[in-house]
Write an enzyme that holds these catalytic residues in place. Sequence first.
Site, PDB file in Angstrom:
ATOM      1  N   ARG A 127       0.848  -1.196   0.000  1.00  0.00           N
ATOM      2  CA  ARG A 127       0.000   0.000   0.000  1.00  0.00           C
ATOM      3  C   ARG A 127       0.877   1.237   0.000  1.00  0.00           C
ATOM      4  O   ARG A 127       1.842   1.323   0.757  1.00  0.00           O
ATOM      5  CB  ARG A 127      -0.891   0.029   1.239  1.00  0.00           C
ATOM      6  CG  ARG A 127      -1.912  -1.108   1.286  1.00  0.00           C
ATOM      7  CD  ARG A 127      -2.889  -0.852   2.428  1.00  0.00           C
ATOM      8  NE  ARG A 127      -3.711  -2.030   2.733  1.00  0.00           N
ATOM      9  CZ  ARG A 127      -4.846  -2.327   2.117  1.00  0.00           C
ATOM     10  NH1 ARG A 127      -5.281  -1.575   1.142  1.00  0.00           N
ATOM     11  NH2 ARG A 127      -5.543  -3.395   2.474  1.00  0.00           N
TER      12      ARG A 127
ATOM     13  N   GLY B 212      -7.406   4.039  -3.998  1.00  0.00           N
ATOM     14  CA  GLY B 212      -6.217   4.870  -3.786  1.00  0.00           C
ATOM     15  C   GLY B 212      -5.219   4.678  -4.917  1.00  0.00           C
ATOM     16  O   GLY B 212      -4.654   5.657  -5.442  1.00  0.00           O
TER      17      GLY B 212
ATOM     18  N   ASP C 143     -13.755  -5.289  -2.320  1.00  0.00           N
ATOM     19  CA  ASP C 143     -14.782  -4.415  -1.744  1.00  0.00           C
ATOM     20  C   ASP C 143     -15.826  -3.923  -2.753  1.00  0.00           C
ATOM     21  O   ASP C 143     -16.868  -3.415  -2.357  1.00  0.00           O
ATOM     22  CB  ASP C 143     -14.130  -3.184  -1.101  1.00  0.00           C
ATOM     23  CG  ASP C 143     -13.301  -3.539   0.116  1.00  0.00           C
ATOM     24  OD1 ASP C 143     -13.597  -4.562   0.750  1.00  0.00           O
ATOM     25  OD2 ASP C 143     -12.351  -2.805   0.414  1.00  0.00           O
TER      26      ASP C 143
ATOM     27  N   HIS D  30     -14.510  -1.819   5.405  1.00  0.00           N
ATOM     28  CA  HIS D  30     -14.489  -0.743   6.405  1.00  0.00           C
ATOM     29  C   HIS D  30     -15.400   0.411   6.018  1.00  0.00           C
ATOM     30  O   HIS D  30     -16.057   0.987   6.861  1.00  0.00           O
ATOM     31  CB  HIS D  30     -13.063  -0.216   6.590  1.00  0.00           C
ATOM     32  CG  HIS D  30     -12.306  -0.973   7.627  1.00  0.00           C
ATOM     33  ND1 HIS D  30     -12.674  -0.955   8.947  1.00  0.00           N
ATOM     34  CD2 HIS D  30     -11.224  -1.779   7.552  1.00  0.00           C
ATOM     35  CE1 HIS D  30     -11.854  -1.719   9.638  1.00  0.00           C
ATOM     36  NE2 HIS D  30     -10.962  -2.238   8.812  1.00  0.00           N
TER      37      HIS D  30
ATOM     38  N   GLU E 192     -17.064  -4.675   8.674  1.00  0.00           N
ATOM     39  CA  GLU E 192     -16.034  -4.122   9.573  1.00  0.00           C
ATOM     40  C   GLU E 192     -16.342  -2.683  10.001  1.00  0.00           C
ATOM     41  O   GLU E 192     -16.024  -2.262  11.103  1.00  0.00           O
ATOM     42  CB  GLU E 192     -14.679  -4.097   8.861  1.00  0.00           C
ATOM     43  CG  GLU E 192     -14.036  -5.444   8.664  1.00  0.00           C
ATOM     44  CD  GLU E 192     -12.832  -5.334   7.732  1.00  0.00           C
ATOM     45  OE1 GLU E 192     -11.771  -5.863   8.084  1.00  0.00           O
ATOM     46  OE2 GLU E 192     -12.948  -4.719   6.649  1.00  0.00           O
TER      47      GLU E 192
ATOM     48  N   ARG F 255     -21.180 -16.191  20.094  1.00  0.00           N
ATOM     49  CA  ARG F 255     -19.826 -16.396  19.564  1.00  0.00           C
ATOM     50  C   ARG F 255     -19.567 -15.434  18.408  1.00  0.00           C
ATOM     51  O   ARG F 255     -20.494 -14.979  17.739  1.00  0.00           O
ATOM     52  CB  ARG F 255     -19.669 -17.825  19.020  1.00  0.00           C
ATOM     53  CG  ARG F 255     -19.724 -18.907  20.086  1.00  0.00           C
ATOM     54  CD  ARG F 255     -18.467 -18.930  20.940  1.00  0.00           C
ATOM     55  NE  ARG F 255     -18.436 -20.068  21.839  1.00  0.00           N
ATOM     56  CZ  ARG F 255     -19.006 -20.124  23.041  1.00  0.00           C
ATOM     57  NH1 ARG F 255     -19.690 -19.080  23.493  1.00  0.00           N
ATOM     58  NH2 ARG F 255     -18.912 -21.213  23.784  1.00  0.00           N
TER      59      ARG F 255
ATOM     60  N   GLN G  91     -11.054 -14.054   2.892  1.00  0.00           N
ATOM     61  CA  GLN G  91     -11.938 -13.464   1.859  1.00  0.00           C
ATOM     62  C   GLN G  91     -11.140 -12.920   0.672  1.00  0.00           C
ATOM     63  O   GLN G  91     -11.691 -12.630  -0.377  1.00  0.00           O
ATOM     64  CB  GLN G  91     -12.790 -12.345   2.470  1.00  0.00           C
ATOM     65  CG  GLN G  91     -13.822 -12.871   3.455  1.00  0.00           C
ATOM     66  CD  GLN G  91     -14.352 -11.789   4.380  1.00  0.00           C
ATOM     67  OE1 GLN G  91     -15.376 -11.192   4.110  1.00  0.00           O
ATOM     68  NE2 GLN G  91     -13.660 -11.536   5.474  1.00  0.00           N
ATOM     69  N   ARG G  92      -9.851 -12.713   0.856  1.00  0.00           N
ATOM     70  CA  ARG G  92      -9.027 -12.203  -0.241  1.00  0.00           C
ATOM     71  C   ARG G  92      -8.128 -13.293  -0.825  1.00  0.00           C
ATOM     72  O   ARG G  92      -7.368 -13.040  -1.756  1.00  0.00           O
ATOM     73  CB  ARG G  92      -8.125 -11.069   0.255  1.00  0.00           C
ATOM     74  CG  ARG G  92      -8.856  -9.841   0.606  1.00  0.00           C
ATOM     75  CD  ARG G  92      -8.055  -8.568   0.487  1.00  0.00           C
ATOM     76  NE  ARG G  92      -6.674  -8.616   0.804  1.00  0.00           N
ATOM     77  CZ  ARG G  92      -6.058  -7.770   1.647  1.00  0.00           C
ATOM     78  NH1 ARG G  92      -6.760  -6.850   2.274  1.00  0.00           N
ATOM     79  NH2 ARG G  92      -4.770  -7.836   1.826  1.00  0.00           N
TER      80      ARG G  92
HETATM   81  O1  F6P Z   1      -9.617  -3.213   0.619  1.00  0.00           O
HETATM   82  C1  F6P Z   1      -9.618  -4.576   0.786  1.00  0.00           C
HETATM   83  C2  F6P Z   1      -9.651  -4.949   2.247  1.00  0.00           C
HETATM   84  O2  F6P Z   1      -9.612  -6.347   2.336  1.00  0.00           O
HETATM   85  C3  F6P Z   1     -10.836  -4.397   3.049  1.00  0.00           C
HETATM   86  O3  F6P Z   1     -12.038  -5.088   2.854  1.00  0.00           O
HETATM   87  C4  F6P Z   1     -10.301  -4.530   4.433  1.00  0.00           C
HETATM   88  O4  F6P Z   1     -10.983  -3.662   5.281  1.00  0.00           O
HETATM   89  C5  F6P Z   1      -8.854  -4.174   4.284  1.00  0.00           C
HETATM   90  O5  F6P Z   1      -8.534  -4.432   2.924  1.00  0.00           O
HETATM   91  C6  F6P Z   1      -7.906  -4.941   5.149  1.00  0.00           C
HETATM   92  O6  F6P Z   1      -6.638  -4.420   4.969  1.00  0.00           O
HETATM   93  P1  F6P Z   1      -5.273  -5.134   5.403  1.00  0.00           P
HETATM   94  O7  F6P Z   1      -4.986  -6.211   4.421  1.00  0.00           O
HETATM   95  O8  F6P Z   1      -4.265  -4.053   5.339  1.00  0.00           O
HETATM   96  O9  F6P Z   1      -5.493  -5.693   6.766  1.00  0.00           O
END
Ligand code: F6P
Length: 356
Positions: free
Chosen positions: A74, A113, A136, A180, A230, A274, A282-283
């Site tokens: 980033r 960004g 997102d 977020h 989040e 819980r 998720q990524r």
């Molecule tokens: O922008 C993608 C994302 O996975 C968001 O959904 C999440 O809030 C953020 O990045 C998490 O960021 P990092 O990988 O820096 O923890």
Amino acid sequence: MKRIGMLTSGGDCQALNATMRGTVKGLQNLFGEVEIYGFIDGYKGLVYGNYKKLKPEDFSGLLAKGGTILGTSRMPFKEIDNPMPDGTEKVPAMKKTYKDLKLDALVVLGGNGSQKTAYRLSQEGLNVIGLPKTIDNDIYGTDYTFGFQSAIDVATHAIDCIYTTAESHSRIFVMEIMGHKVGWITLYAGIAGGADVILLPEMPYDIKKVYKAVEKRVKEKHFAIICVAEGAIPKDIAKLPKKERKAKLAESTYPSVAYEIADKMREKFDSDIRVAIPGHTQRGGAPDAYDRFISSRFGACAAELIKKRDFGKLVVLRNNEVVAIPMEESAGRLKYVDLDNQAIENAKTLGICFGD
Ligand code: F6P
């Protein structure tokens, strides 16, 4: 021989490699020979001239491979005019790398960004093409960003898994889904997974409404699933002025929003409560079929734009057509979940509570 720079920037997602493969395949077919300069770890690689020289065959077999073969990092746009820790000025250094390598174009796979930086580089005279990446789905100007569908699949699978154990133990689960600023993944996965409550950043919630929905559900079925993005916030905090709101949120001692909501549930219900957070799963992993399909088409469009020398464009999906829009149409704007979105209306008809 065309010399094309390429980089992946910001949080990763499942179809980065698939999109690069699509772009390179397109370039190879349109130009014959092509050399790819893959910058390592996003814009950082462009700043420091840190790259891998790649051939089209290096992109073979990547369609189903998650992550990014180039690495990513980033580099927040708001700090673009601040120098790197060693004093290197970012934009001049990026321009120099581009010029030194005699690149014909730079392809940027990135989210909001990163696309702002891409637009800045385009304004500085570089031939830039943007490709809309992020789980997102919040890039303005496109109906879809690659990675989104794969993230929905992972989040939905996580809800499915929680569903069975929640039912067995008659528990209330609070599941935290990524997002977020925007709640697209939570909205889609929440509906697909059959959540009882969906809380989005765009729709501040009233905890009393959440209690009511959970109470009804527990009475009927003995268990409940709350899906929270989040960045979901309660109504009383949402209405504060920005500065006070930020200060209030910063006061929270919870690791994340799901824990706070779980505690609120404990105040009200006797059931076991819980928290489950699929987080970065998720990524991760392989892109699903839709992401491979759309990434391949996005890549083809990027190659066509380079062939036409139609630069300063962001590749987008609009009404199921892959098209290109000027970068300035999108740069600096977020695509929020619209409150009159039909999916929300449908979900409410199904009895899903949004806490609004
Ligand atoms: O922008 C993608 C994302 O996975 C968001 O959904 C999440 O809030 C953020 O990045 C998490 O960021 P990092 O990988 O820096 O923890």
